[in-house]
Scaffold this active site. Structure first.
Site, PDB file in Angstrom:
ATOM      1  N   LYS A  76       0.828  -1.184  -0.025  1.00 27.04           N
ATOM      2  CA  LYS A  76       0.193   0.084  -0.045  1.00 27.04           C
ATOM      3  C   LYS A  76       0.975   1.093  -0.039  1.00 27.04           C
ATOM      4  O   LYS A  76       1.547   1.557   1.098  1.00 27.04           O
ATOM      5  CB  LYS A  76      -0.773   0.011   1.324  1.00 27.04           C
ATOM      6  CG  LYS A  76      -2.017   1.170   1.057  1.00 27.04           C
ATOM      7  CD  LYS A  76      -2.419   1.712   2.077  1.00 27.04           C
ATOM      8  CE  LYS A  76      -1.708   3.002   2.762  1.00 27.04           C
ATOM      9  NZ  LYS A  76      -1.498   4.073   1.834  1.00 27.04           N
ATOM     10  N   VAL A  84      -7.072   1.093   3.970  1.00 27.34           N
ATOM     11  CA  VAL A  84      -6.529  -0.099   3.642  1.00 27.34           C
ATOM     12  C   VAL A  84      -5.137  -0.492   4.378  1.00 27.34           C
ATOM     13  O   VAL A  84      -4.964  -1.431   4.879  1.00 27.34           O
ATOM     14  CB  VAL A  84      -5.960   0.074   2.017  1.00 27.34           C
ATOM     15  CG1 VAL A  84      -5.067  -0.695   1.553  1.00 27.34           C
ATOM     16  CG2 VAL A  84      -6.957   0.233   1.123  1.00 27.34           C
ATOM     17  N   GLY A  85      -4.498   0.625   5.005  1.00 28.57           N
ATOM     18  CA  GLY A  85      -3.295   0.288   5.924  1.00 28.57           C
ATOM     19  C   GLY A  85      -3.966  -0.398   6.979  1.00 28.57           C
ATOM     20  O   GLY A  85      -3.112  -1.280   7.613  1.00 28.57           O
ATOM     21  N   GLU A 143      10.064   2.045  10.221  1.00 26.81           N
ATOM     22  CA  GLU A 143      11.141   3.135   9.927  1.00 26.81           C
ATOM     23  C   GLU A 143      10.148   4.500   9.799  1.00 26.81           C
ATOM     24  O   GLU A 143       9.478   4.820   9.191  1.00 26.81           O
ATOM     25  CB  GLU A 143      11.458   3.072   8.266  1.00 26.81           C
ATOM     26  CG  GLU A 143      12.204   1.643   8.064  1.00 26.81           C
ATOM     27  CD  GLU A 143      13.585   1.632   8.634  1.00 26.81           C
ATOM     28  OE1 GLU A 143      14.268   2.456   9.518  1.00 26.81           O
ATOM     29  OE2 GLU A 143      14.087   0.421   8.725  1.00 26.81           O
ATOM     30  N   GLY A 147      -4.640   5.316   4.588  1.00 29.87           N
ATOM     31  CA  GLY A 147      -3.848   4.519   5.768  1.00 29.87           C
ATOM     32  C   GLY A 147      -5.123   4.059   6.705  1.00 29.87           C
ATOM     33  O   GLY A 147      -5.043   2.756   7.034  1.00 29.87           O
ATOM     34  N   GLU A 197      10.158  16.848  14.137  1.00 31.88           N
ATOM     35  CA  GLU A 197      10.502  16.928  12.733  1.00 31.88           C
ATOM     36  C   GLU A 197       9.612  17.568  11.738  1.00 31.88           C
ATOM     37  O   GLU A 197       8.547  17.896  12.146  1.00 31.88           O
ATOM     38  CB  GLU A 197      10.192  15.432  12.334  1.00 31.88           C
ATOM     39  CG  GLU A 197      10.441  15.011  11.079  1.00 31.88           C
ATOM     40  CD  GLU A 197      10.441  13.561  10.536  1.00 31.88           C
ATOM     41  OE1 GLU A 197       9.120  13.123  10.577  1.00 31.88           O
ATOM     42  OE2 GLU A 197      11.320  12.786  10.080  1.00 31.88           O
ATOM     43  N   CYS A 209      13.489  11.399   6.046  1.00 29.34           N
ATOM     44  CA  CYS A 209      13.660  11.224   7.367  1.00 29.34           C
ATOM     45  C   CYS A 209      14.871  11.264   7.912  1.00 29.34           C
ATOM     46  O   CYS A 209      14.979  11.653   9.378  1.00 29.34           O
ATOM     47  CB  CYS A 209      13.063   9.860   7.665  1.00 29.34           C
ATOM     48  SG  CYS A 209      13.946   8.524   6.423  1.00 29.34           S
TER      49      CYS A 209
HETATM   50  P1  NAD Z   1       2.388   9.028   7.077  1.00 33.91           P
HETATM   51  O1  NAD Z   1       2.383   8.369   8.575  1.00 33.91           O
HETATM   52  O2  NAD Z   1       1.154   9.937   6.997  1.00 33.91           O
HETATM   53  O3  NAD Z   1       2.027   7.899   5.793  1.00 33.91           O
HETATM   54  C1  NAD Z   1       2.900   6.868   5.788  1.00 33.91           C
HETATM   55  C2  NAD Z   1       2.007   5.608   4.979  1.00 33.91           C
HETATM   56  O4  NAD Z   1       1.152   5.120   6.552  1.00 33.91           O
HETATM   57  C3  NAD Z   1       1.104   6.271   4.114  1.00 33.91           C
HETATM   58  O5  NAD Z   1       0.914   5.111   3.227  1.00 33.91           O
HETATM   59  C4  NAD Z   1      -0.311   6.240   4.697  1.00 33.91           C
HETATM   60  O6  NAD Z   1      -1.345   5.818   4.175  1.00 33.91           O
HETATM   61  C5  NAD Z   1      -0.104   5.164   5.875  1.00 33.91           C
HETATM   62  N1  NAD Z   1      -0.950   5.255   7.052  1.00 33.91           N
HETATM   63  C6  NAD Z   1      -1.438   6.280   7.687  1.00 33.91           C
HETATM   64  N2  NAD Z   1      -2.165   6.103   8.624  1.00 33.91           N
HETATM   65  C7  NAD Z   1      -2.185   4.634   8.896  1.00 33.91           C
HETATM   66  C8  NAD Z   1      -2.779   3.836   9.625  1.00 33.91           C
HETATM   67  N3  NAD Z   1      -3.553   4.155  10.843  1.00 33.91           N
HETATM   68  N4  NAD Z   1      -2.681   2.430   9.382  1.00 33.91           N
HETATM   69  C9  NAD Z   1      -1.710   1.958   8.531  1.00 33.91           C
HETATM   70  N5  NAD Z   1      -1.198   2.974   7.624  1.00 33.91           N
HETATM   71  C10 NAD Z   1      -1.403   4.316   7.722  1.00 33.91           C
HETATM   72  O7  NAD Z   1       3.473   9.612   6.769  1.00 33.91           O
HETATM   73  P2  NAD Z   1       3.769  10.545   5.463  1.00 33.91           P
HETATM   74  O8  NAD Z   1       3.427  11.769   5.612  1.00 33.91           O
HETATM   75  O9  NAD Z   1       3.479   9.604   4.310  1.00 33.91           O
HETATM   76  O10 NAD Z   1       5.626  10.353   5.418  1.00 33.91           O
HETATM   77  C11 NAD Z   1       6.254  11.409   6.047  1.00 33.91           C
HETATM   78  C12 NAD Z   1       6.669  10.468   7.395  1.00 33.91           C
HETATM   79  O11 NAD Z   1       7.427   9.494   7.018  1.00 33.91           O
HETATM   80  C13 NAD Z   1       7.859  11.460   8.223  1.00 33.91           C
HETATM   81  O12 NAD Z   1       7.626  11.446   9.510  1.00 33.91           O
HETATM   82  C14 NAD Z   1       8.913  10.849   7.755  1.00 33.91           C
HETATM   83  O13 NAD Z   1      10.164  10.978   8.733  1.00 33.91           O
HETATM   84  C15 NAD Z   1       8.538   9.427   7.695  1.00 33.91           C
HETATM   85  N6  NAD Z   1       9.640   8.787   7.060  1.00 33.91           N
HETATM   86  C16 NAD Z   1      10.416   7.792   7.481  1.00 33.91           C
HETATM   87  C17 NAD Z   1      11.559   7.137   6.795  1.00 33.91           C
HETATM   88  C18 NAD Z   1      12.500   6.214   7.420  1.00 33.91           C
HETATM   89  O14 NAD Z   1      12.996   5.277   6.869  1.00 33.91           O
HETATM   90  N7  NAD Z   1      12.626   6.483   8.709  1.00 33.91           N
HETATM   91  C19 NAD Z   1      11.659   7.192   5.382  1.00 33.91           C
HETATM   92  C20 NAD Z   1      10.735   8.171   4.659  1.00 33.91           C
HETATM   93  C21 NAD Z   1       9.847   8.870   5.670  1.00 33.91           C
END
Ligand code: NAD
Length: 486
Positions: free
Chosen positions: A182, A218-219, A257, A215, A391, A291
């Site tokens: 997803k 589907v997540g 991550e 999220g 962040e 990140c």
């Molecule tokens: P986000 O948490 O909003 O979304 C990430 C993913 O999680 C998306 O696919 C989203 O649909 C899904 N998601 C959201 N809520 C969910 C739930 N309740 N259940 C299951 N899935 C769910 O993050 P974003 O805005 O897409 O990305 C930015 C964040 O990601 C930042 O905090 C960044 O630091 C982090 N990030 C971390 C790394 C790493 O390797 N550590 C890499 C890239 C981004």
């Protein structure tokens, strides 16, 4: 609107309305769509099908059915498949770069030079690893075997869309797992191209399945699914924690991550003229939406004025603009919500009394539309301020002065995160000593070249588990001990 506008490198309009399940494009059980917005123009460029828990059930069933066959496929055949996938990514790199730039605003030069080649590297690494990896070793008469963990649910973000996908899909299928992906609902287009690419590579039906969607729908359905053995999520701490909670009743493995607030420690003997400009550019790489971005530059107070001058000179030369232009270094922020968050954090820095060195609130001059944030640097930042603790995920850098090296290390560790860190200095022993005292999953000394084999992942609230190379690969395996084997 059903097709992608704005450029000719479009996704097949049919696939926009479908999910990829069991080796075929398939309409969702309850058809709904979500617009994809080009952050450079704020225009809708596509409407993409959104799945639901019913589609997750179908995808998981397909992955479950494919697991016995794929996990028993000879390692050499799995390596051949990864080789084909790698070849196709390189063949289609221009289309992938264009679509990725359209969906999340990466400057086209950056998409071509970094986003796509680095994504391909994860596939190459997984392929190469299979030629040397020992799935069985004997210890004291016991066979220690690594077996694929099973069906994996993979949840990815929008900032490095394809890179985050290949960092999970490649090791998972190399290990013999089957997967349900997803991607972020905000950047689903490169994922659609990737699904088609896997199909064209001839990956057997059910080994890879794609369910676009939110999220919350589907997540969450994937995290709770009883027939998924492992969930790997890259995203925010909020989503990571929700996934772990939803996954708990089924006791599946969860790897996360998550966020970061990485320090860049300048030891007193660092070559400031040489090391400050790449420090700024690393913090602002991908418009600060990484990140691991080193967003806290920790510098000797005595050298602060010199660092400030170097920072201003570096920032004033950065070209922010239309991502389609070849000369652009930084495009827009990837989406409106993120743009608003970056603006709010810049305001927080001003309200908390940090010294604004360059940039500031509002759009980049000359842009009435598009989520163009101004590269912003605050100096004399107190590490307790929100801009130093939270962040931001945008082009905002904090300069934090220190008086002693001891204090510099304390400041570096004074964060809930522990994903990545940098240390600059000429005395390698001192640099290494500082690195060993920083609580982070990866510490980079004097800006080394990117190493796709180096394990990547977080201490503290930056996550659990590791990605990349052999450590990332082994996350997708179970350990079986066969006692009395030899
Ligand atoms: P986000 O948490 O909003 O979304 C990430 C993913 O999680 C998306 O696919 C989203 O649909 C899904 N998601 C959201 N809520 C969910 C739930 N309740 N259940 C299951 N899935 C769910 O993050 P974003 O805005 O897409 O990305 C930015 C964040 O990601 C930042 O905090 C960044 O630091 C982090 N990030 C971390 C790394 C790493 O390797 N550590 C890499 C890239 C981004």
């Amino acid at each position: 609107m059903t097709t992608l506008s704005s450029n000719s490198y479009h996704t097949d309009p049919q696939t926009l309305r479908q999910l990829y399940i069991n080796g075929a494009w398939s309409f969702p059980e309850h058809p709904t769509t979500l617009p994809v917005i080009n952050p450079a123009t704020e225009e809708i460029v596509a409407e993409v099908a959104q799945g639901s828990s019913a589609d997750v059930d179908r995808a998981v069933a397909a992955a479950r059915a494919a697991f016995p066959g794929w996990s028993a496929t000879p390692v050499a055949s799995r390596a051949q498949m990864l080789d084909k996938i790698h070849e196709l990514i390189l063949e289609r790199k221009e289309q992938l770069a264009q679509v990725l730039s359209l969906e999340m605003g990466a400057a086209i030069g950056f998409a071509r030079a970094m986003q796509i080649p680095l994504a391909a590297e994860h596939v190459r690494v997984a392929r190469d690893l299979l030629s040397t990896y020992s799935f069985r070793r004997i210890e004291n008469g016991t066979a220690i075997e690594r077996e694929p963990i099973g069906v994996c649910g993979l949840i990815t973000p929008w900032n490095w869309p394809l890179y985050q996908i290949t960092a999970k899909v490649a090791p998972a299928i190399a290990a013999g797992c089957t997967v349900v992906l997803k991607p972020s609902e905000l950047s689903p287009l490169s994922a659609l191209l990737f699904a088609q690419l896997l199909h064209d590579a001839g990956l057997p039906p059910g080994v890879f399945n794609l369910v676009n969607g939110s999220g919350a729908d589907v997540g969450a359905a994937m995290a709770a699914h009883p027939d998924i053995d492992m969930i790997s999520i890259t995203g925010s701490n909020r989503a990571g924690a929700l996934v772990a909670q939803a996954a708990a009743p089924t006791v599946k493995r969860v790897t996360q991550e998550l966020g970061g607030k990485s320090p860049n420690v300048f030891l007193p003997d660092a070559d400031f003229a040489k090391a400050v400009p790449p420090g700024v550019m690393s913090a602002f790489r991908n418009v600060g939406q990484s990140c691991s971005a080193p967003t806290r530059m920790i510098v000797p107070r005595k050298r602060l004025a010199e660092v400030e001058a170097l920072v201003i000179a570096t920032v004033s030369a950065i070209i922010v603009g239309d991502p389609r232009s070849e000369e652009t270094q930084l495009g827009p922020i990837a989406n409106e919500a993120q743009f608003n968050r970056v603006q709010a954090m810049i305001e927080a820095g001003l309200n908390d009394g940090a010294k604004l060195l360059c940039g500031g609130p509002g759009r980049v001059q000359g842009f009435a539309k598009g989520f163009y944030a101004r590269p912003t640097v605050f100096s004399e930042v107190d590490n307790a301020m929100r801009i130093a603790q939270e962040e931001i995920f945008g082009p905002v850098l904090c300069l934090i002065p220190y008086d002693t090296v001891e204090e510099a290390i304390t400041l570096a560790n004074d964060t809930v995160y522990g994903l990545s860190a940098h240390v600059q200095g000429q005395d390698l022993e001192a640099v290494r000593a500082a690195a060993s005292r920083i609580r982070a999953g990866q510490v980079l000394l004097n800006y080394p070249a990117w190493n796709p084999l180096a394990p990547f992942g977080g201490y503290k609230r930056s996550g659990n588990g590791r990605e990349y190379g052999v450590h990332g690969f082994e996350e997708y395996t179970e350990i079986k001990a066969i006692v009395g084997f030899a």
